[in-house]
Design a protein around this motif. Sequence first.
Motif, mmCIF file in Angstrom:
data_model
loop_
_atom_site.group_PDB
_atom_site.id
_atom_site.type_symbol
_atom_site.label_atom_id
_atom_site.label_comp_id
_atom_site.label_asym_id
_atom_site.label_seq_id
_atom_site.Cartn_x
_atom_site.Cartn_y
_atom_site.Cartn_z
ATOM 1 N N PRO A 131 0.826 -1.222 0.000
ATOM 2 C CA PRO A 131 0.000 0.000 0.000
ATOM 3 C C PRO A 131 0.859 1.271 0.000
ATOM 4 C CG PRO A 131 -0.943 -1.596 1.496
ATOM 5 C CD PRO A 131 0.407 -2.137 1.075
ATOM 6 N N LEU A 132 1.895 1.288 0.813
ATOM 7 C CA LEU A 132 2.779 2.452 0.868
ATOM 8 C C LEU A 132 3.474 2.671 -0.468
ATOM 9 C CD1 LEU A 132 4.278 4.726 2.354
ATOM 10 C CD2 LEU A 132 5.930 3.001 3.091
ATOM 11 N N LEU A 133 4.059 1.623 -1.027
ATOM 12 C CA LEU A 133 4.806 1.750 -2.278
ATOM 13 C C LEU A 133 3.918 2.208 -3.428
ATOM 14 C CD1 LEU A 133 7.037 -1.447 -2.009
ATOM 15 C CD2 LEU A 133 7.661 0.930 -1.479
ATOM 16 N N GLN A 134 2.733 1.625 -3.544
ATOM 17 C CA GLN A 134 1.834 1.992 -4.633
ATOM 18 C C GLN A 134 1.265 3.395 -4.451
ATOM 19 O OE1 GLN A 134 -0.992 -0.846 -6.118
ATOM 20 N NE2 GLN A 134 0.354 -2.573 -5.656
ATOM 21 N N ALA A 135 0.952 3.762 -3.206
ATOM 22 C CA ALA A 135 0.433 5.107 -2.948
ATOM 23 C C ALA A 135 1.485 6.161 -3.283
ATOM 24 C CB ALA A 135 -0.011 5.226 -1.501
ATOM 25 N N LEU A 136 2.731 5.921 -2.900
ATOM 26 C CA LEU A 136 3.796 6.883 -3.200
ATOM 27 C C LEU A 136 4.060 6.989 -4.695
ATOM 28 C CD1 LEU A 136 6.348 6.276 -0.323
ATOM 29 C CD2 LEU A 136 4.848 8.254 -0.668
ATOM 30 N N ALA A 137 4.041 5.871 -5.387
ATOM 31 C CA ALA A 137 4.248 5.898 -6.839
ATOM 32 C C ALA A 137 3.155 6.717 -7.524
ATOM 33 C CB ALA A 137 4.291 4.481 -7.397
ATOM 34 N N ALA A 138 1.919 6.520 -7.098
ATOM 35 C CA ALA A 138 0.799 7.263 -7.684
ATOM 36 C C ALA A 138 0.875 8.744 -7.318
ATOM 37 C CB ALA A 138 -0.528 6.669 -7.216
ATOM 38 N N ALA A 139 1.250 9.047 -6.084
ATOM 39 C CA ALA A 139 1.371 10.444 -5.656
ATOM 40 C C ALA A 139 2.489 11.147 -6.417
ATOM 41 C CB ALA A 139 1.614 10.516 -4.153
ATOM 42 N N ASP A 140 3.607 10.461 -6.599
ATOM 43 C CA ASP A 140 4.733 11.046 -7.332
ATOM 44 C C ASP A 140 4.366 11.330 -8.788
ATOM 45 O OD1 ASP A 140 6.357 11.005 -5.082
ATOM 46 O OD2 ASP A 140 7.373 9.137 -5.649
ATOM 47 N N ALA A 141 3.442 10.566 -9.347
ATOM 48 C CA ALA A 141 3.053 10.727 -10.742
ATOM 49 C C ALA A 141 1.961 11.779 -10.958
ATOM 50 C CB ALA A 141 2.566 9.377 -11.294
ATOM 51 N N LEU A 142 1.464 12.385 -9.879
ATOM 52 C CA LEU A 142 0.400 13.376 -10.021
ATOM 53 C C LEU A 142 0.865 14.578 -10.833
ATOM 54 C CD1 LEU A 142 -1.203 13.550 -6.460
ATOM 55 C CD2 LEU A 142 -2.313 12.785 -8.564
ATOM 56 N N ALA A 143 0.036 14.991 -11.768
ATOM 57 C CA ALA A 143 0.302 16.199 -12.538
ATOM 58 C C ALA A 143 -0.009 17.423 -11.670
ATOM 59 C CB ALA A 143 -0.578 16.204 -13.790
ATOM 60 N N PRO A 144 0.533 18.579 -12.001
ATOM 61 C CA PRO A 144 0.208 19.786 -11.244
ATOM 62 C C PRO A 144 -1.303 20.013 -11.166
ATOM 63 C CG PRO A 144 2.047 20.215 -12.690
ATOM 64 C CD PRO A 144 1.519 18.847 -13.039
ATOM 65 N N GLY A 145 -1.785 20.253 -9.956
ATOM 66 C CA GLY A 145 -3.201 20.498 -9.724
ATOM 67 C C GLY A 145 -4.050 19.251 -9.607
ATOM 68 N N ALA A 146 -3.474 18.089 -9.868
ATOM 69 C CA ALA A 146 -4.239 16.839 -9.829
ATOM 70 C C ALA A 146 -4.372 16.322 -8.405
ATOM 71 C CB ALA A 146 -3.573 15.788 -10.705
ATOM 72 N N ALA A 147 -5.396 15.493 -8.206
ATOM 73 C CA ALA A 147 -5.652 14.899 -6.895
ATOM 74 C C ALA A 147 -5.850 13.400 -7.039
ATOM 75 C CB ALA A 147 -6.879 15.533 -6.259
ATOM 76 N N LEU A 148 -5.648 12.728 -5.940
ATOM 77 C CA LEU A 148 -5.728 11.275 -5.876
ATOM 78 C C LEU A 148 -6.337 10.889 -4.544
ATOM 79 C CD1 LEU A 148 -4.727 8.346 -6.719
ATOM 80 C CD2 LEU A 148 -2.599 8.950 -5.542
ATOM 81 N N ARG A 149 -7.195 9.903 -4.546
ATOM 82 C CA ARG A 149 -7.754 9.367 -3.306
ATOM 83 C C ARG A 149 -7.229 7.953 -3.139
ATOM 84 N NH1 ARG A 149 -13.813 10.254 -3.009
ATOM 85 N NH2 ARG A 149 -13.104 12.343 -2.519
ATOM 86 N N VAL A 150 -6.619 7.676 -1.971
ATOM 87 C CA VAL A 150 -6.017 6.379 -1.680
ATOM 88 C C VAL A 150 -6.689 5.775 -0.458
ATOM 89 C CG1 VAL A 150 -3.876 5.211 -1.056
ATOM 90 C CG2 VAL A 150 -3.796 7.147 -2.609
ATOM 91 N N TRP A 151 -7.125 4.532 -0.583
ATOM 92 C CA TRP A 151 -7.728 3.790 0.520
ATOM 93 C C TRP A 151 -6.680 2.818 1.041
ATOM 94 C CZ3 TRP A 151 -13.180 4.390 1.316
ATOM 95 C CH2 TRP A 151 -13.813 5.181 0.372
ATOM 96 N N THR A 152 -6.363 2.889 2.328
ATOM 97 C CA THR A 152 -5.332 2.038 2.920
ATOM 98 C C THR A 152 -5.920 1.207 4.061
ATOM 99 O OG1 THR A 152 -4.645 3.779 4.456
ATOM 100 C CG2 THR A 152 -3.497 3.670 2.332
ATOM 101 N N PRO A 153 -5.278 0.068 4.390
ATOM 102 C CA PRO A 153 -5.839 -0.819 5.410
ATOM 103 C C PRO A 153 -5.740 -0.255 6.826
ATOM 104 C CG PRO A 153 -3.768 -1.704 4.578
ATOM 105 C CD PRO A 153 -4.110 -0.517 3.739
ATOM 106 N N LEU A 154 -4.795 0.654 7.065
ATOM 107 C CA LEU A 154 -4.592 1.266 8.377
ATOM 108 C C LEU A 154 -4.334 2.752 8.184
ATOM 109 C CD1 LEU A 154 -2.013 -1.333 9.717
ATOM 110 C CD2 LEU A 154 -4.433 -1.244 10.317
ATOM 111 N N LEU A 155 -4.340 3.510 9.290
ATOM 112 C CA LEU A 155 -3.935 4.906 9.197
ATOM 113 C C LEU A 155 -2.471 4.918 8.768
ATOM 114 C CD1 LEU A 155 -4.739 7.832 9.529
ATOM 115 C CD2 LEU A 155 -4.046 7.666 11.919
ATOM 116 N N PRO A 156 -2.155 5.486 7.615
ATOM 117 C CA PRO A 156 -0.828 5.312 7.006
ATOM 118 C C PRO A 156 0.195 6.369 7.441
ATOM 119 C CG PRO A 156 -2.262 6.427 5.475
ATOM 120 C CD PRO A 156 -3.087 6.130 6.707
ATOM 121 N N TRP A 157 0.657 6.303 8.671
ATOM 122 C CA TRP A 157 1.618 7.288 9.166
ATOM 123 C C TRP A 157 2.853 7.412 8.280
ATOM 124 C CZ3 TRP A 157 -0.301 10.770 12.077
ATOM 125 C CH2 TRP A 157 -1.304 10.479 12.991
#
Length: 90
Positions: free
Chosen positions: A26-52
């Motif tokens: 979950p951490l690796l995939q969320a970071l990869a998707a966040a890093d790929a965000l275009a300027p102004g874009a948003a992403l919603r990520v559902w994780t199994p735990l509170l992802p500190w």
Amino acid sequence: MSISRCLPHDGALSELDLRGLPAPEPLLQALAAADALAPGAALRVWTPLLPWPLLHALTERGLHYEVLPTLDGIGACVQIQRNADGQAGT
């Protein structure tokens, strides 16, 4: 004060449901998707735990995020956004 709830997307927001994956996927995939965000874009990520670790990494990257409660109470929903200018946030 009102509390926003994380609802299924309406098509205007990219979404990843990572709740069924073992750590650290979950951490690796969320970071990869966040890093790929275009300027102004948003992403919603559902994780199994509170992802500190994810929240810490997003802060280090200058990305804005909001953690929202899920309707079913399972896991966490993190909405991530990159500044419109693509620069790190403050």
